[in-house]
Design an enzyme around this catalytic site. Structure first.
Site: not given
Length: 395
Positions: A265, A324, A374
């Site tokens: 993809e 991602a 994070s």
């Protein structure tokens, strides 16, 4: 004239024993598309049958038929190209005679090709100049459009491994043309006839303008290979059985592709290779040799996951994950904690790991999960604990 298979074998052995003879690495007969304005310009070469390090008996017969037609063959050249004359076809038919009755389906495709050429209707307006016998004797930089196409066929048909052929200068040999389906049209022809074509309503619907045709214009994929948008795979790419090319951001360039069932993809750039069972997520990009890898081709191992919109500029081993949106380039600074160093060395015993590394130092290692901490925004490498497994129903 040859009547038996034994006589055919004896003829081939006689030809191959002569001093001038040399087995070609690749050969075939192509139909060529010529320029609409410049007939000397070859726009495309279509090979119904491609021989690559195989079928040397047919190669010997082809070369002998060319010589009997009055041409000269110089096997010291890297490539040679000849017109398909009536004399050439007649000589081949006489030699292939014992095999003609059984030349059907997958059997004796070179014999089928010669038989079909010999029976083409005259009213098609095609002549010897429209068909070429092409021989490649060395894997040198291609000198002609026909040689470029033969090599691209060898790659897309899996007759030659990806990144194994010399394609230096290939772009310079091909013409930039307008493609209407599988028909190439000179841009100069369109400019010269623009007024007439548009007034008469005959201006073509152009699919693209490029030097390369699309993969599906020349190659029939395996039954379990899916390509949902013809524009997403360029001719010269190689797709293993079970590969799925989704629409949207996906793309596979020439001399790039997959080695097994892969979900695509994202972008597989020129010379990039993806291993079996891997998933190239939506918008993910594997950099090519001309797009940020300093000329080093990228290989992605088996059962890897490239998250949506991630970027990969280093080779990955098996079982790797890039989250991602994460970009892993050769110079990317990556942190590895002490406990993760121990876990990564269990699957990469020869690796010399430390807390702070650059992406290039992790190239080709197995089982790495690249992610962003994070709490501080730092890119970290951990031992992957997730199994990447494709849906068997889809591949």
């Amino acid at each position: 004239m040859i009547f038996t298979k034994e006589e055919f074998k004896a003829q081939v052995e006689s030809i191959q024993s002569q001093g001038w003879y040399k087995n070609p690495i690749g050969f075939g007969i192509a139909r060529v598309n010529r320029g609409q304005l410049n007939q000397n310009k070859i726009l495309q070469a279509t090979f119904p049958v491609v021989n690559w390090n195989e079928n040397f008996g047919s190669a010997a017969i082809f070369m002998d038929a060319i010589i009997k037609s009055g041409e000269k063959i110089d096997t010291t050249q890297s490539e040679q190209i000849f017109n398909v004359s009536d004399e050439f076809l007649t000589n081949c038919i006489e030699s292939f005679r014992p095999f003609i009755p059984e030349a059907k389906g997958e059997a004796h495709k070179n014999v089928q090709l010669i038989s079909q050429l010999s029976t083409l209707p005259r009213d098609l307006g095609l002549g010897a100049e429209d068909f070429k016998v092409v021989f490649l004797f060395e894997d040198s930089a291609p000198l002609s459009v026909e040689a470029v196409y033969l090599k691209l066929y060898a790659l897309s048909l899996k007759k030659a491994p990806l990144r194994s052929l010399n394609l230096n200068g290939a772009f310079g040999k091909l013409e930039n043309v307008a493609w209407v389906g599988n028909n190439p049209i000179e841009l100069e022809f369109l400019r010269a006839n623009e007024i007439a074509l548009k007034l008469s309503g005959k201006y073509p619907v152009i699919d693209m303008v490029d030097k390369f045709p699309r993969f599906l214009a020349h190659v029939i994929p395996e039954d379990n290979t899916r390509i949902l948008d013809t524009s997403k795979v360029r001719f010269g790419a190689q797709l293993a059985a079970g590969t799925t090319i989704m629409p949207g951001a996906s793309y596979v360039n020439f001399n790039a592709g997959t080695l097994g069932p892969v979900m695509v993809e994202g972008r597989i750039s020129s010379s990039a290779v993806v291993g079996s069972g891997s998933d190239v997520g939506g918008g993910a990009s594997i950099l090519g040799v001309l797009s940020g890898t300093d000329g080093n081709p990228i290989t992605i191992g088996e059962n890897c996951l490239l998250g949506a919109n991630s970027v990969t500029g280093i080779p990955l081993g098996n079982g790797c994950i890039i989250d991602a949106g994460v970009a892993i380039l050769a110079g990317t600074k990556i942190f590895i904690s002490d406990d993760q160093i121990i876990k990564l060395q269990e699957v990469n015993p020869k690796a010399e790991l430390r807390n702070n590394v650059k992406g290039a130092e992790l190239a080709g290692l197995n089982g790495i999960h690249f992610r962003v901490d994070s709490t501080n925004g730092q890119i970290v490498a951990r031992r992957s604990t997730k199994e990447v497994k494709l849906n068997s129903d889809l591949h």
